[in-house]
Design a protein around this motif. Structure first.
Motif, PDB file in Angstrom:
ATOM      1  N   LEU A   1     -24.656  91.818  32.334  1.00 61.86           N
ATOM      2  CA  LEU A   1     -25.485  91.641  31.265  1.00 61.86           C
ATOM      3  C   LEU A   1     -26.115  91.956  31.070  1.00 61.86           C
ATOM      4  O   LEU A   1     -26.798  92.123  30.314  1.00 61.86           O
ATOM      5  CB  LEU A   1     -24.674  90.058  30.735  1.00 61.86           C
ATOM      6  CG  LEU A   1     -23.146  89.574  29.975  1.00 61.86           C
ATOM      7  CD1 LEU A   1     -23.663  88.328  29.095  1.00 61.86           C
ATOM      8  CD2 LEU A   1     -23.214  90.846  28.823  1.00 61.86           C
ATOM      9  N   ALA A   2     -27.277  90.890  32.136  1.00 66.46           N
ATOM     10  CA  ALA A   2     -28.825  91.298  32.250  1.00 66.46           C
ATOM     11  C   ALA A   2     -29.569  92.728  32.975  1.00 66.46           C
ATOM     12  O   ALA A   2     -29.618  92.976  32.330  1.00 66.46           O
ATOM     13  CB  ALA A   2     -28.910  90.222  33.311  1.00 66.46           C
ATOM     14  N   ASP A   3     -28.742  92.860  33.080  1.00 65.92           N
ATOM     15  CA  ASP A   3     -29.148  94.532  33.778  1.00 65.92           C
ATOM     16  C   ASP A   3     -28.615  95.580  32.832  1.00 65.92           C
ATOM     17  O   ASP A   3     -29.439  96.579  32.219  1.00 65.92           O
ATOM     18  CB  ASP A   3     -27.495  94.926  34.915  1.00 65.92           C
ATOM     19  CG  ASP A   3     -27.900  94.561  36.295  1.00 65.92           C
ATOM     20  OD1 ASP A   3     -29.378  94.424  36.425  1.00 65.92           O
ATOM     21  OD2 ASP A   3     -26.940  94.941  37.107  1.00 65.92           O
ATOM     22  N   GLY A   4     -27.551  95.533  31.909  1.00 71.19           N
ATOM     23  CA  GLY A   4     -27.659  96.076  30.474  1.00 71.19           C
ATOM     24  C   GLY A   4     -28.870  95.896  29.174  1.00 71.19           C
ATOM     25  O   GLY A   4     -29.119  96.522  29.035  1.00 71.19           O
ATOM     26  N   GLY A   5     -29.488  94.056  29.455  1.00 71.80           N
ATOM     27  CA  GLY A   5     -30.482  94.149  28.351  1.00 71.80           C
ATOM     28  C   GLY A   5     -31.763  94.943  28.969  1.00 71.80           C
ATOM     29  O   GLY A   5     -32.151  95.706  28.212  1.00 71.80           O
ATOM     30  N   VAL A   6     -31.502  94.962  30.560  1.00 76.91           N
ATOM     31  CA  VAL A   6     -32.936  95.600  31.327  1.00 76.91           C
ATOM     32  C   VAL A   6     -32.914  96.990  30.674  1.00 76.91           C
ATOM     33  O   VAL A   6     -33.665  97.389  30.908  1.00 76.91           O
ATOM     34  CB  VAL A   6     -32.737  94.606  32.776  1.00 76.91           C
ATOM     35  CG1 VAL A   6     -33.800  95.940  33.827  1.00 76.91           C
ATOM     36  CG2 VAL A   6     -33.155  93.680  33.172  1.00 76.91           C
ATOM     37  N   LYS A   7     -31.862  97.774  30.704  1.00 71.86           N
ATOM     38  CA  LYS A   7     -31.374  98.393  30.251  1.00 71.86           C
ATOM     39  C   LYS A   7     -32.007  99.206  29.458  1.00 71.86           C
ATOM     40  O   LYS A   7     -32.728 100.089  29.207  1.00 71.86           O
ATOM     41  CB  LYS A   7     -30.650  99.258  30.922  1.00 71.86           C
ATOM     42  CG  LYS A   7     -30.048 101.028  30.645  1.00 71.86           C
ATOM     43  CD  LYS A   7     -28.436 101.815  31.167  1.00 71.86           C
ATOM     44  CE  LYS A   7     -28.612 103.197  31.041  1.00 71.86           C
ATOM     45  NZ  LYS A   7     -27.294 103.474  30.470  1.00 71.86           N
TER      46      LYS A   7
ATOM     47  N   GLY B   1     -34.352  97.642  27.960  1.00 70.86           N
ATOM     48  CA  GLY B   1     -35.782  97.167  27.304  1.00 70.86           C
ATOM     49  C   GLY B   1     -36.412  95.717  27.989  1.00 70.86           C
ATOM     50  O   GLY B   1     -37.583  96.075  27.274  1.00 70.86           O
ATOM     51  N   LEU B   2     -35.317  95.043  27.961  1.00 72.54           N
ATOM     52  CA  LEU B   2     -35.812  93.541  27.602  1.00 72.54           C
ATOM     53  C   LEU B   2     -36.091  93.576  29.587  1.00 72.54           C
ATOM     54  O   LEU B   2     -35.876  93.542  30.378  1.00 72.54           O
ATOM     55  CB  LEU B   2     -34.146  92.442  27.954  1.00 72.54           C
ATOM     56  CG  LEU B   2     -33.771  92.844  27.181  1.00 72.54           C
ATOM     57  CD1 LEU B   2     -32.563  91.577  26.428  1.00 72.54           C
ATOM     58  CD2 LEU B   2     -34.872  92.211  25.524  1.00 72.54           C
ATOM     59  N   PRO B   3     -37.244  92.251  29.496  1.00 77.80           N
ATOM     60  CA  PRO B   3     -37.872  92.026  30.643  1.00 77.80           C
ATOM     61  C   PRO B   3     -37.023  90.934  31.616  1.00 77.80           C
ATOM     62  O   PRO B   3     -35.670  90.138  31.137  1.00 77.80           O
ATOM     63  CB  PRO B   3     -38.999  90.974  30.885  1.00 77.80           C
ATOM     64  CG  PRO B   3     -39.315  90.485  29.122  1.00 77.80           C
ATOM     65  CD  PRO B   3     -38.490  91.700  28.349  1.00 77.80           C
ATOM     66  N   ARG B   4     -36.445  91.609  32.676  1.00 79.22           N
ATOM     67  CA  ARG B   4     -35.611  91.008  33.472  1.00 79.22           C
ATOM     68  C   ARG B   4     -34.772  89.492  33.216  1.00 79.22           C
ATOM     69  O   ARG B   4     -34.179  88.527  33.233  1.00 79.22           O
ATOM     70  CB  ARG B   4     -35.843  91.168  34.981  1.00 79.22           C
ATOM     71  CG  ARG B   4     -34.803  90.470  36.325  1.00 79.22           C
ATOM     72  CD  ARG B   4     -33.115  90.291  36.768  1.00 79.22           C
ATOM     73  NE  ARG B   4     -33.072  91.785  36.483  1.00 79.22           N
ATOM     74  CZ  ARG B   4     -32.044  92.227  36.423  1.00 79.22           C
ATOM     75  NH1 ARG B   4     -30.505  92.274  35.928  1.00 79.22           N
ATOM     76  NH2 ARG B   4     -31.629  93.824  36.119  1.00 79.22           N
ATOM     77  N   ASP B   5     -36.068  88.398  33.718  1.00 80.80           N
ATOM     78  CA  ASP B   5     -36.289  87.427  33.467  1.00 80.80           C
ATOM     79  C   ASP B   5     -35.755  86.163  32.613  1.00 80.80           C
ATOM     80  O   ASP B   5     -34.716  85.887  31.925  1.00 80.80           O
ATOM     81  CB  ASP B   5     -37.576  86.351  33.707  1.00 80.80           C
ATOM     82  CG  ASP B   5     -37.311  85.226  33.658  1.00 80.80           C
ATOM     83  OD1 ASP B   5     -36.435  84.577  34.978  1.00 80.80           O
ATOM     84  OD2 ASP B   5     -37.999  84.523  33.064  1.00 80.80           O
ATOM     85  N   MET B   6     -36.059  87.545  31.085  1.00 78.15           N
ATOM     86  CA  MET B   6     -35.177  87.319  29.675  1.00 78.15           C
ATOM     87  C   MET B   6     -33.888  87.453  29.650  1.00 78.15           C
ATOM     88  O   MET B   6     -33.246  86.379  29.458  1.00 78.15           O
ATOM     89  CB  MET B   6     -36.265  87.717  28.645  1.00 78.15           C
ATOM     90  CG  MET B   6     -35.953  87.323  27.263  1.00 78.15           C
ATOM     91  SD  MET B   6     -36.247  88.125  26.263  1.00 78.15           S
ATOM     92  CE  MET B   6     -37.728  87.428  25.933  1.00 78.15           C
ATOM     93  N   ALA B   7     -33.335  88.561  30.109  1.00 78.89           N
ATOM     94  CA  ALA B   7     -32.431  89.106  30.289  1.00 78.89           C
ATOM     95  C   ALA B   7     -31.611  88.490  30.810  1.00 78.89           C
ATOM     96  O   ALA B   7     -30.524  87.537  30.595  1.00 78.89           O
ATOM     97  CB  ALA B   7     -32.631  90.478  30.321  1.00 78.89           C
TER      98      ALA B   7
END
Ligand code: NAP
Length: 292
Positions: free
Chosen positions: A183-189, A191-197
């Motif tokens: 899910l975090a990878d999807g968020g990063v992809k 445009g979200l910063p890793r920590d927030m994702a």
């Protein structure tokens, strides 16, 4: 009641902390043994007695938790065999070691249970199932259930359910960690910063789990309630189904359960080998005695 741990690693430490924090067993009434001094030091800091001698744990405890790696359980039971009495109760948390193996290495009639906890016991959010052996007395199972409830939820089941439990809640945290990471990878992809994702992903799983547990609603109903017609979530659900999401998760649970079953079968085969060896030794000793 005095409680001992043979093996003072991560699980034993989590249980020790749980028992103390809920006031169920006083630290002075607990003792732990291990081959490694560093983990014993952690136990000592909690006020729990420590030793490098497994037999001492048996001598000092009414209930002994076997918390070594599965391949060591039978050897440890052999090592402590001279110190066993029928009054001691045993709980094994070793994955895939059948009750039959435990019972054959203990005195006939010893009360023994198997428990299948998971790593979330470390944060007091574990999921455990306990299965009683054949010599358990009334009240023993609920006592052990109460102990495991200090580190999360604990249900009573039967031994033949434990492989499925291993596939679901035993290995399950790893599936959840990977889901959070994905899910975090999807968020990063997007445009979200890793920590927030990562934090959003973890909280999303936590929140969804809380809703299932607290609402009592079927997860399918909760899913339907967040899928508005023609909306973003149903569009994403379509992508998940195309990727075989449910089938993959079911396959994972099945694969882990089957692996656990195989490990149990291997342990039983090893036990049969050990029993044959002992029988052979007894026969040889008898023959020698007859000759002399
Ligand atoms: N962690 C989990 O999520 C989880 C979940 C379900 C079930 N379990 C079961 O719980 C058991 C313990 O797991 P764990 O994660 O707590 O493992 P762990 O952290 O490796 O703890 C096991 C401890 O036993 C010690 N040990 C090795 N040989 C010993 C001996 N002969 N006598 C006494 N202590 C000995 C180990 O020392 P060394 O490191 O020096 O060898 C280690 O400190 C395993 O059987 C596992 O299958 C674990």
């Amino acid at each position: 009641m005095s409680v001992g741990f043979i093996g003072a690693g991560r699980m034993a430490q989590a249980l020790g902390r749980g028992f103390i924090s809920k006031g169920i067993v006083k630290p002075q009434k607990m003792v732990a043994s291990d081959t490694s001094q560093s983990v014993l030091d952690v136990m000592k800091k909690q006020g729990i007695g420590t030793t490098t001698c497994n037999a001492e744990v048996v001598e000092r405890s009414d209930l002994v938790v076997l918390a070594v790696k599965p391949h060591l359980v039978a050897d440890v039971l052999q090592e402590i065999s001279d110190f066993l009495t029928k009054e001691k109760m045993f709980v094994s948390i070793a994955a895939g070691v059948p009750l039959e193996v435990l019972e054959s290495n203990l005195l006939l009639g010893t009360r023994v249970l198997r428990a299948m906890p998971n790593t979330a016991c470390l944060v007091h959010a574990g999921a455990t199932v306990v299965a009683p052996g054949k010599s358990i007395h009334s009240g023993d199972t609920s006592l052990v259930q109460t102990l495991f409830q200090t580190v999360g939820v604990c249900y009573v089941g039967t031994e033949d359910q434990l492989d499925a439990v291993t596939g679901l809640s035993g290995s399950g945290p790893a599936y959840a960690f990977t889901t959070i990471e994905s899910l975090a990878d999807g968020g990063v992809k997007m445009g979200l910063p890793r920590d927030m994702a990562t934090k959003l992903a973890a909280q999303t799983l936590f929140g969804a789990a809380k809703m299932v547990l607290e609402s009592g609603k079927h997860p399918g109903q909760l899913k339907d309630e967040v899928c508005s017609p023609g909306g973003t979530t149903i569009t994403a659900m379509h992508a998940l189904e195309r990727g075989g999401f449910r089938g993959t998760i079911i396959d994972a649970v099945e694969a882990s359960a089957l692996k656990a079953r195989k490990m149990g079968e291997l342990e039983l085969q090893k036990q049969e080998g050990r029993t044959l060896e002992i029988e052979q030794e007894v026969r040889m000793t008898k023959k020698m005695a007859e000759k002399n």
